[in-house]
Structures are given as C-alpha cells and as structure tokens.
Design a protein around this motif. Sequence first.
Motif, PDB file in Angstrom:
ATOM      1  N   ASN A 118       0.823  -1.281   0.001  1.00 57.55           N
ATOM      2  CA  ASN A 118      -0.115   0.111   0.156  1.00 57.55           C
ATOM      3  C   ASN A 118       0.897   1.168   0.021  1.00 57.55           C
ATOM      4  N   ALA A 120       1.018   5.146  -1.925  1.00 54.13           N
ATOM      5  CA  ALA A 120       0.396   6.246  -2.786  1.00 54.13           C
ATOM      6  C   ALA A 120       0.920   7.609  -2.409  1.00 54.13           C
ATOM      7  N   THR A 177      -0.211   5.811  -7.649  1.00 48.60           N
ATOM      8  CA  THR A 177       0.720   4.940  -7.073  1.00 48.60           C
ATOM      9  C   THR A 177       1.903   4.709  -7.742  1.00 48.60           C
ATOM     10  N   GLY A 181       3.515  -0.189  -5.971  1.00 50.74           N
ATOM     11  CA  GLY A 181       2.432   0.344  -5.126  1.00 50.74           C
ATOM     12  C   GLY A 181       1.108   0.013  -5.572  1.00 50.74           C
ATOM     13  N   GLN A 182      -0.088   0.041  -4.529  1.00 51.71           N
ATOM     14  CA  GLN A 182      -1.511  -0.044  -4.665  1.00 51.71           C
ATOM     15  C   GLN A 182      -1.986   0.697  -3.515  1.00 51.71           C
ATOM     16  N   TYR A 183      -3.362   1.106  -3.964  1.00 53.82           N
ATOM     17  CA  TYR A 183      -3.897   1.639  -2.772  1.00 53.82           C
ATOM     18  C   TYR A 183      -5.644   1.854  -3.467  1.00 53.82           C
TER      19      TYR A 183
END
Length: 381
Positions: A118, A120, A177, A181-183
Amino acid sequence: MKKAELTSLTEKYIAGTASGEERLKLESWYNNQLNQNTLASEKQIDEEEQVKVGEKIFNKINQEIEQYEKKRPNRYFYRLAVAASLIAVLGFGWFILSERTDLKKIDKSASLIKPGGNKAFLTLVDGTKINLDQALNGTIAKQEGIQITKTADGQLVYTVLENKSALAKPGFNTISTPAGGQYQVTLPDGTKVWLNAISSLKYPTAFTGKYRVVELTGEGYFEVAKNKNKPFKLKTSKQEISVLGTHFNVSAYADDAEIKTTLVEGGVAVKNFSPLATGLLKPGQQAVFHNTGFKVSNVDVEEYIAWKNGFFMFNNEGIKEAMQKLARWYDVDIEYVGDFDGIYFGGSFSKHNNLQETLKILESTDKFKFKIEGRRIKILK
C-alpha cells in the motif's frame, strides 16, 4: 476454514464445477498457509489432510495442462513449477517446488527485492502532496467541506461533512501509485476504487453537475455507488466509460497496446475516441480497444481482477505481457536476451511472494533463466 468446507471446495475444484468465487476462496486459503509459513495452522485440518488436498489439485492442474497442450500443439504452454502450484498448492506445492528447483539458480539478491504494498501519493487542491505510506492513520486533511481519512488497513476515505459549503466548481484531488504500489480509495459519493501499480486517479472533492466524472491512467477496479440521477463517467486517454452503478476493471497503461474494460456486475457503455466506436457490456464481457477499433468477448473475469485480490493470474499469456505486470509490482526493469516470441504460460500465484520466490517458480520451466543485476532482470534462454 472447516474440514467439511475444505473437502467440499476441493471436490468441486477437481470436478471443474467450482465457481470463480469458490476457486478464489480455496486458492486464498492455501496462500494464507504460505504467508503463515505453516501447513498446520488450521486446528481442524491436520497437515496430512492438507497435503492430500494439495496433491489432488496438483494432479488436476497437470491434467488440464496436458489436455490443453494436445489441443494447441503449436504453442508453448509451459508448466510453471507444478503447472501452477501457482494456483492452489501455494501451501503444499511450495515444498514440491523446493524439491524440483535448484534454489541456487536464482541470485540471492532477488530475495532482497520485496513485493509491492500500500503505497501512494495524494495531491490536494492546493498542490500539497502527501505520502500516504508515511502519513499517520486518522484524518490527514480537510478541504472544501470534505474530510479525508487514512484507515489502519491502508485505505483513503472521503467523508462529506454535514456543514459543507456549496461550491459551484469544486477542486480536484489526485491519488497516484508508484511502481510497487497499490491503494484503495472511497470517493465522496461512496464509490470504491482500487488502484494498481503505476496508476493515478483524478477526481473532484465533490460531485456537482450532471455527471460524476473521474480520470484514470494505469489500472483500476471500480465499485460504483448507484445514483440513477447522476451517472458515473470514467475517462482514460482514449476512451470514456459511462455507468450508473456497477463493478468493473479498466487497464489503460500508456505502454500497453490495448485498453481492456472488464465488466463484473451491472452494465457499462464504452466509447472509444479514435477511431470512434461504442459498445455495451454485459457481466462477464470484456471490451478490448486498440488502434483499429475494439472487440467484445466473454472472459473469465477472475483473471482480470485477481490483482485486486492479491494474486497474479495468467491464462495462456505471453511471457512479455506477464513479465510487464511483475515489473510494475516489484519495481524492476526487464531485459530480454534472445527471442521469446511464442512462449505462453498460465497459472496463479501470490503477489506477496518476494521476487526470488516468484522467479523460482518461473525458472522451474527450464525454458528460460534469470540473471539479476540490481533491479534489472535479464531473461535468457
């Protein structure tokens, strides 16, 4: 998971009657065993039982691969370490893999490259940029009648305050991101969005006017809040998607030759800008846009939303397309030494593996090998 449920799911899986949701549940259970580094964390299921289940799934997958190879003799559909122990044997199959693969083949430096997570950045109306990975949980900003909160599980939530002042032209926020990354973000209207790596979403702090309009680069999964009086519109660089309330995935990376819109639930209208074309999607359908137009076909939606659920899932996918997804998630560069056209493979494995674990699975095909130089991966035959 209780033993009776595990038995039932396994039987359906072997028989080929398990739904996409049931397959994912079984795969997730095995993946959880791997993450806990144990096969016996379930009190009601002993290790011997888990091994038996793993063997059944392993044999089933190999049978499917053999049947597929007979139907497509001119294409390479390689077995990725137990043909995708990749899918369901992530608990049991990992030990099979360790017996079949020389662990010394993969440079130990690959173990230092961890999977994404996670990560961002949030850019506010006034240009302030917040690193969400470093921001504390709780309220991180208030602007134009909106409260922005970061939750403990790594989500961004917009809440409309009761005493919000009416604005004719609300400002815009952008969440982006990086590689690796991811969110997840909940927009002011309640719409939930999952962003994949190297992606961004631009949206207003309040949805005023006739439509709810947002802009996407990269890939995102959307669960749009229903509002028949204010349709939701998603714009990418080359297309526009209109919905009232639905679940769908869009992959629109600038360096991909195609834009893919996959419908999970509800209905969407898709319009391509150049060349001009429109189409309607039903659940289970996908629109693929390219330079000459687009086509609509029926697909297994689980394959295209697996990233949101913590998996890589490949279905007879070219090695270069698959490695591009890995590059975005692990934040690495890929270099090909040799001709890799015509190489396809399938299977699913956890996004939580470090790079070394992932490359061990891929290299066990014995059709190519990897050389690690910093954050650059060379693929050689």
